[in-house]
Design a protein around this motif. Structure first.
Motif, short mmCIF file in Angstrom:
data_model
loop_
_atom_site.label_atom_id
_atom_site.label_comp_id
_atom_site.label_asym_id
_atom_site.label_seq_id
_atom_site.Cartn_x
_atom_site.Cartn_y
_atom_site.Cartn_z
N ARG A 119 -18.18 110.72 19.80
CA ARG A 119 -17.49 109.42 19.79
C ARG A 119 -15.78 110.17 21.56
NH1 ARG A 119 -18.07 106.33 15.82
NH2 ARG A 119 -15.65 105.71 16.18
N TRP A 120 -15.30 109.69 21.72
CA TRP A 120 -14.24 110.13 23.04
C TRP A 120 -13.39 108.30 23.02
CZ3 TRP A 120 -18.65 112.12 23.25
CH2 TRP A 120 -18.66 113.49 23.50
N ASP A 121 -12.40 108.64 22.86
CA ASP A 121 -11.49 107.22 23.64
C ASP A 121 -12.32 107.21 25.30
OD1 ASP A 121 -10.25 106.76 21.29
OD2 ASP A 121 -8.64 107.61 21.65
N SER A 122 -12.05 105.83 25.14
CA SER A 122 -12.03 105.52 26.66
C SER A 122 -11.63 104.59 27.09
CB SER A 122 -13.72 105.54 26.54
OG SER A 122 -13.66 103.80 26.74
N PRO A 123 -11.44 103.85 28.95
CA PRO A 123 -10.85 102.54 28.83
C PRO A 123 -11.36 100.74 28.21
CG PRO A 123 -10.94 103.93 30.49
CD PRO A 123 -11.40 104.23 29.58
N TRP A 124 -13.03 101.55 27.62
CA TRP A 124 -14.09 100.34 27.22
C TRP A 124 -13.93 100.44 25.35
CZ3 TRP A 124 -15.28 103.82 30.55
CH2 TRP A 124 -15.07 103.60 31.83
N GLY A 125 -12.52 101.50 25.47
CA GLY A 125 -12.94 101.60 23.66
C GLY A 125 -13.84 103.07 23.01
N VAL A 126 -13.81 103.03 21.83
CA VAL A 126 -14.43 104.55 21.60
C VAL A 126 -15.87 104.18 21.65
CG1 VAL A 126 -14.78 106.10 19.71
CG2 VAL A 126 -12.81 104.77 19.44
N GLY A 127 -16.26 105.29 22.28
CA GLY A 127 -17.70 105.80 22.71
C GLY A 127 -18.46 107.44 23.18
N PHE A 128 -19.46 106.69 23.87
CA PHE A 128 -19.64 108.34 24.53
C PHE A 128 -20.50 107.85 25.61
CE2 PHE A 128 -22.73 106.47 21.89
CZ PHE A 128 -23.97 106.67 22.29
N PRO A 129 -20.89 108.96 26.47
CA PRO A 129 -21.46 108.91 27.76
C PRO A 129 -22.38 108.80 28.01
CG PRO A 129 -20.71 111.02 27.90
CD PRO A 129 -19.72 110.75 26.76
N GLY A 130 -23.47 107.50 28.91
CA GLY A 130 -24.36 107.59 29.27
C GLY A 130 -25.51 108.90 29.69
N TRP A 131 -26.31 109.03 30.16
CA TRP A 131 -27.66 110.16 29.63
C TRP A 131 -27.15 110.45 31.69
CZ3 TRP A 131 -32.66 110.43 31.09
CH2 TRP A 131 -33.81 112.41 31.66
N HIS A 132 -27.10 109.48 32.44
CA HIS A 132 -27.21 110.38 34.01
C HIS A 132 -26.07 110.16 34.46
CE1 HIS A 132 -30.94 108.35 33.04
NE2 HIS A 132 -30.22 106.83 33.22
N ILE A 133 -24.72 109.81 33.87
CA ILE A 133 -23.14 110.04 34.64
C ILE A 133 -23.07 111.59 34.67
CG2 ILE A 133 -22.49 109.75 32.82
CD1 ILE A 133 -21.60 107.60 36.05
N GLU A 134 -23.36 112.54 33.10
CA GLU A 134 -23.05 113.60 33.67
C GLU A 134 -23.47 114.54 35.29
OE1 GLU A 134 -25.09 116.57 31.48
OE2 GLU A 134 -25.71 114.39 29.87
#
Ligand SMILES: Nc1ncnc2c1ncn2[C@@H]1O[C@H](COP(=O)(O)OP(=O)(O)OP(=O)(O)O)[C@@H](O)[C@H]1O
Ligand SMILES: [Zn+2]
Length: 489
Positions: free
Chosen positions: A213-228
């Motif tokens: 989990r990571w902080d983000s502008p949209w709250g705590v979460g994780f990236p989707g598979w494709h965006i990396e």
């Protein structure tokens, strides 16, 4: 050796999946090639299907290098965000494995990262110039998602962010799929978060039990598979980079999503798309989920890694490679023919007379030309291997017909080492092994022939013939000449 001063060859042709035809390769920056390859999700040992992909693109890279290009080869490691069933719900593959093995997710990633590189080293696959990991590039992914939101191609919903496929009419252009024909695979709960069920996740809200989990502008979460892959390829290769590669099965949704994410955010993405076909077992794709896989390490318990590599380059990267014991056996025989010719040349070099053999030289040059033409034509490795066999036939014929001049032997050795060794990567440890074996075999054969001579002098002809027959059975023939017994295989 490949000539380090060779000028970049302008006549390399490749099959571009996007244009659906073979096209001449034109680099963005003269003399340079930027390549990105979708790498493994590091949650289990790699199987032979993965090896087909890695070896295929390793040969593409080596071919460009041989033809005078400087290559930056970026291959990522996916260590977050790849959910089971490749969809937008289900458990993260890394987390599922971590639970199973009672390890930290990053321990799982590191364990299989290293085992992947051990496999690739064994198969003589060159290490990437840059090997970025998804978890090391969360900031870049967040920035790209922000750009997409700002341009109206993505939206936040319940702490997750989705790509709005209806806002991007080009979605589907690589795979040729129409939006309305796309299946909708996600659960109801996830569907409710989306404006359109076909929208895909850029960022996912993390439930409290979700370990990565990571902080983000949209709250705590994780990236989707494709965006990396969009974020990391652009970061390391720049706008409009040259080649993007991966397995045919990644065309949709993964590569389609990568293109949409990058282009909808205003970037120029890859200019050529290359996809390898599948390695199959009984006609079916080898895959982890089907359970019909053999890990690379298991294969290497039985077969020399260079034979495995030889098998893989013996079929075209865009063809299916069927895996079976028989295919391996024939690869082993084919590979041995080539390494034996190489060893014979090395042996002949030791007492070669000075001078050169014009007829042999022109044959070596013709096979070299055929080899290079094959690779220029969409990396046609089976044709290139056929050129190596042609070279082998001519080299064996020349060596069998008597002494060959040193210069011609060196020319032939150079052809093997450059084409078979540097370009196809077939002589990793083996060039050494072939040489070591040669010395051992030579010494043993000297002993055996001495023993046979001894029997003959003692008139023990039955024993002498037995030695010769035994050697015949393993493909070694003995000739009695005025200078004593000679052997060859
Ligand atoms: N049999 C295969 N032949 C060639 N390439 C393959 C094969 N299997 C996987 N690949 C390639 O390896 C990469 C990673 O694949 P992935 O980790 O999804 O393996 P997989 O065995 O198909 O797993 P799963 O069955 O869980 O989807 C992809 O680029 C994919 O195209
Ligand atoms: Zn990718």
């Amino acid at each position: 050796m490949t000539d380090p001063n060779r000028l970049p060859d302008p006549n390399i042709v490749l099959y571009d999946t996007m244009q659906r035809q073979k096209v001449r390769f034109e680099p963005t920056t003269p003399g340079h090639v930027g390549m990105y390859l979708c790498g493994p999700t590091v949650y289990s040992d790699a199987h032979l299907g993965h090896a087909k992909k890695e070896v295929a693109f390793d040969v593409v890279r080596r071919t460009f290098e041989h033809f005078g290009y400087r290559v930056r080869f970026v291959a990522n490691i996916t260590d977050v965000g790849h959910l089971q069933n490749d969809s937008d719900d289900g458990e993260d593959k890394m987390l599922a494995r971590a639970r199973l093995e009672q390890l930290e997710p990053m321990e799982v990633a590191d364990k299989y990262f290293w085992s992947f590189f051990k496999d690739m080293d064994d198969l003589n696959v060159k290490r990437p110039s840059i090997n970025p990991r998804a978890t090391g590039h969360i900031q870049e992914q967040i920035k790209l998602i922000e750009e997409l939101i700002a341009r109206g191609h993505a939206y936040e919903s319940a702490g997750s962010v989705y790509f709005d496929v209806r806002s991007w009419p080009e979605y589907g252009k690589l795979s040729g799929r129409k939006l309305d024909d796309l299946e909708v695979g996600t659960r109801e709960a996830v569907r409710e978060e989306k404006r359109d069920p076909r929208d895909f996740a850029l960022w996912k809200h993390a439930e409290p039990e979700h370990l990565m989990r990571w902080d983000s502008p949209w709250g705590v979460g994780f990236p989707g598979w494709h965006i990396e892959c969009s974020a990391m390829s652009l970061k390391y290769l720049g706008e409009g980079f040259d080649i993007h590669g991966g397995g045919l099965d990644l065309q949709f949704p993964h590569h389609e999503a990568e293109i949409a994410q990058a282009e909808a955010a205003g970037h120029h993405f890859a200019r050529y798309w290359m996809h390898n076909n599948m390695l199959t077992v009984n006609g079916e794709k080898m895959s982890k989920s089907k359970g019909n896989f053999t890990t690379i390490q298991d294969v290497l318990k039985k077969y020399d890694p260079m034979v495995v590599r030889f098998l893989l380059v013996s079929s075209h990267y865009r063809s299916v490679t069927e895996f079976s014991e028989e295919v391996f056996d024939s690869a082993r025989n084919g590979y041995r023919r080539i390494t034996e010719a190489l060893a014979n040349l090395e042996r002949a070099l030791k007492d070669a007379p000075a001078g050169s053999d014009a007829a042999l030289n022109s044959k070596i040059d013709a096979h070299t030309q055929a080899f290079e033409d094959a690779l220029r034509d969409d990396f046609n490795t089976p044709k290139a291997v056929a050129a190596l066999f042609g070279l082998t036939t001519d080299v064996n014929a020349a060596l069998n017909s008597g002494k060959v001049g040193r210069e011609s032997i060196e020319r032939a050795l150079n052809a093997y080492r450059t084409l078979g060794g540097e370009v196809l990567g077939l002589f990793a440890a083996d060039a050494q092994t072939a040489q070591d074996d040669t010395e051992v075999v030579d010494a043993l054969m000297e002993l055996v022939l001495k023993a046979r001579q001894h029997y003959r002098l003692q008139k023990q002809y039955a024993q002498a013939d037995d030695v010769r027959d035994t050697l015949n059975r393993v493909g070694v023939t003995v000739e009695d000449t005025r200078d004593g017994a000679r052997w060859k295989r």
